[in-house]
Design a protein around this motif. Structure first.
Motif, PDB file in Angstrom:
ATOM      1  N   THR A  13      41.523  37.554  50.414  1.00 24.95           N
ATOM      2  CA  THR A  13      40.320  36.926  48.736  1.00 24.95           C
ATOM      3  C   THR A  13      40.746  38.081  47.840  1.00 24.95           C
ATOM      4  OG1 THR A  13      38.776  36.568  49.979  1.00 24.95           O
ATOM      5  CG2 THR A  13      38.268  37.217  48.262  1.00 24.95           C
ATOM      6  N   HIS A  14      41.173  39.271  48.294  1.00 22.58           N
ATOM      7  CA  HIS A  14      41.939  40.665  47.370  1.00 22.58           C
ATOM      8  C   HIS A  14      43.105  39.546  46.879  1.00 22.58           C
ATOM      9  CE1 HIS A  14      39.287  43.573  47.534  1.00 22.58           C
ATOM     10  NE2 HIS A  14      38.829  43.584  49.053  1.00 22.58           N
ATOM     11  N   PHE A  15      44.145  39.780  47.329  1.00 21.55           N
ATOM     12  CA  PHE A  15      45.132  38.893  46.450  1.00 21.55           C
ATOM     13  C   PHE A  15      45.103  38.407  46.268  1.00 21.55           C
ATOM     14  CE2 PHE A  15      48.671  36.126  47.571  1.00 21.55           C
ATOM     15  CZ  PHE A  15      50.011  36.814  47.067  1.00 21.55           C
ATOM     16  N   ILE A  16      44.247  37.035  46.470  1.00 22.91           N
ATOM     17  CA  ILE A  16      44.576  36.076  45.020  1.00 22.91           C
ATOM     18  C   ILE A  16      43.710  36.719  44.227  1.00 22.91           C
ATOM     19  CG2 ILE A  16      43.051  33.458  44.940  1.00 22.91           C
ATOM     20  CD1 ILE A  16      45.175  33.249  46.733  1.00 22.91           C
ATOM     21  N   GLU A  17      42.570  37.499  43.798  1.00 28.50           N
ATOM     22  CA  GLU A  17      42.272  37.190  42.812  1.00 28.50           C
ATOM     23  C   GLU A  17      42.910  38.238  41.736  1.00 28.50           C
ATOM     24  OE1 GLU A  17      38.445  39.867  43.876  1.00 28.50           O
ATOM     25  OE2 GLU A  17      37.234  37.761  44.611  1.00 28.50           O
ATOM     26  N   LEU A  20      45.524  35.785  40.224  1.00 32.09           N
ATOM     27  CA  LEU A  20      44.887  35.351  38.886  1.00 32.09           C
ATOM     28  C   LEU A  20      44.573  36.254  37.817  1.00 32.09           C
ATOM     29  CD1 LEU A  20      42.633  32.839  40.574  1.00 32.09           C
ATOM     30  CD2 LEU A  20      44.712  32.606  40.020  1.00 32.09           C
ATOM     31  N   ALA A  21      44.691  37.350  38.456  1.00 29.42           N
ATOM     32  CA  ALA A  21      44.655  38.375  37.301  1.00 29.42           C
ATOM     33  C   ALA A  21      45.803  38.926  36.828  1.00 29.42           C
ATOM     34  CB  ALA A  21      44.230  39.758  38.232  1.00 29.42           C
ATOM     35  N   LYS A  22      46.394  38.738  36.994  1.00 29.51           N
ATOM     36  CA  LYS A  22      47.846  38.995  36.941  1.00 29.51           C
ATOM     37  C   LYS A  22      48.088  37.680  35.900  1.00 29.51           C
ATOM     38  CE  LYS A  22      48.963  42.653  40.142  1.00 29.51           C
ATOM     39  NZ  LYS A  22      50.004  42.909  40.465  1.00 29.51           N
ATOM     40  N   ASN A  23      48.210  36.337  36.455  1.00 24.97           N
ATOM     41  CA  ASN A  23      48.739  35.472  36.275  1.00 24.97           C
ATOM     42  C   ASN A  23      47.118  33.895  35.435  1.00 24.97           C
ATOM     43  OD1 ASN A  23      51.449  35.687  36.616  1.00 24.97           O
ATOM     44  ND2 ASN A  23      50.390  36.008  38.265  1.00 24.97           N
ATOM     45  N   PRO A  24      46.921  34.726  34.359  1.00 21.57           N
ATOM     46  CA  PRO A  24      45.767  33.910  34.475  1.00 21.57           C
ATOM     47  C   PRO A  24      46.059  32.372  33.484  1.00 21.57           C
ATOM     48  CG  PRO A  24      46.196  35.699  32.169  1.00 21.57           C
ATOM     49  CD  PRO A  24      46.861  35.513  33.380  1.00 21.57           C
ATOM     50  N   GLU A  25      47.343  32.383  33.398  1.00 21.13           N
ATOM     51  CA  GLU A  25      47.739  31.167  32.728  1.00 21.13           C
ATOM     52  C   GLU A  25      47.307  30.161  34.137  1.00 21.13           C
ATOM     53  OE1 GLU A  25      50.516  32.726  34.033  1.00 21.13           O
ATOM     54  OE2 GLU A  25      49.839  33.463  32.972  1.00 21.13           O
ATOM     55  N   LEU A  26      47.981  30.343  35.209  1.00 16.31           N
ATOM     56  CA  LEU A  26      48.041  29.802  36.992  1.00 16.31           C
ATOM     57  C   LEU A  26      46.132  28.862  37.005  1.00 16.31           C
ATOM     58  CD1 LEU A  26      49.156  32.069  39.048  1.00 16.31           C
ATOM     59  CD2 LEU A  26      50.068  30.357  38.698  1.00 16.31           C
ATOM     60  N   LYS A  27      45.140  29.558  36.297  1.00 14.47           N
ATOM     61  CA  LYS A  27      43.714  28.630  36.642  1.00 14.47           C
ATOM     62  C   LYS A  27      44.041  27.705  36.113  1.00 14.47           C
ATOM     63  CE  LYS A  27      39.728  29.200  38.238  1.00 14.47           C
ATOM     64  NZ  LYS A  27      39.881  28.461  39.560  1.00 14.47           N
ATOM     65  N   GLN A  28      44.389  28.105  34.762  1.00 17.51           N
ATOM     66  CA  GLN A  28      45.007  26.394  33.833  1.00 17.51           C
ATOM     67  C   GLN A  28      46.044  25.319  34.473  1.00 17.51           C
ATOM     68  OE1 GLN A  28      42.527  25.401  31.595  1.00 17.51           O
ATOM     69  NE2 GLN A  28      43.894  23.019  31.312  1.00 17.51           N
TER      70      GLN A  28
END
Length: 58
Positions: A13-17, A20-28
């Motif tokens: 969970t720490h890794f995924i968070e 995603l924090a470093k690459n916010p475009e991944l969420k889209q």
């Protein structure tokens, strides 16, 4: 034991968070991918049966 007061967060969970924090475009990208593969219009069964009946057998 499994209440909301549990403070454990897995390494995964720490890794995924962190990713995603470093690459916010991944969420889209995840949202777009889901829409491409899974979010489809409902099938019209009457239209589908007419399409199946009109196909030519090989």
């Amino acid at each position: 034991m499994f209440g909301k007061d549990n403070c454990y967060v897995s390494e995964y969970t720490h890794f995924i968070e962190d990713v995603l924090a470093k690459n916010p475009e991944l969420k889209q990208g995840q949202i777009d991918g889901r829409a491409l593969l899974w979010d489809k219009e409902p099938i019209n069964l009457d239209e589908r049966s007419r399409m199946d009946a009109s196909t030519v057998n090989k």
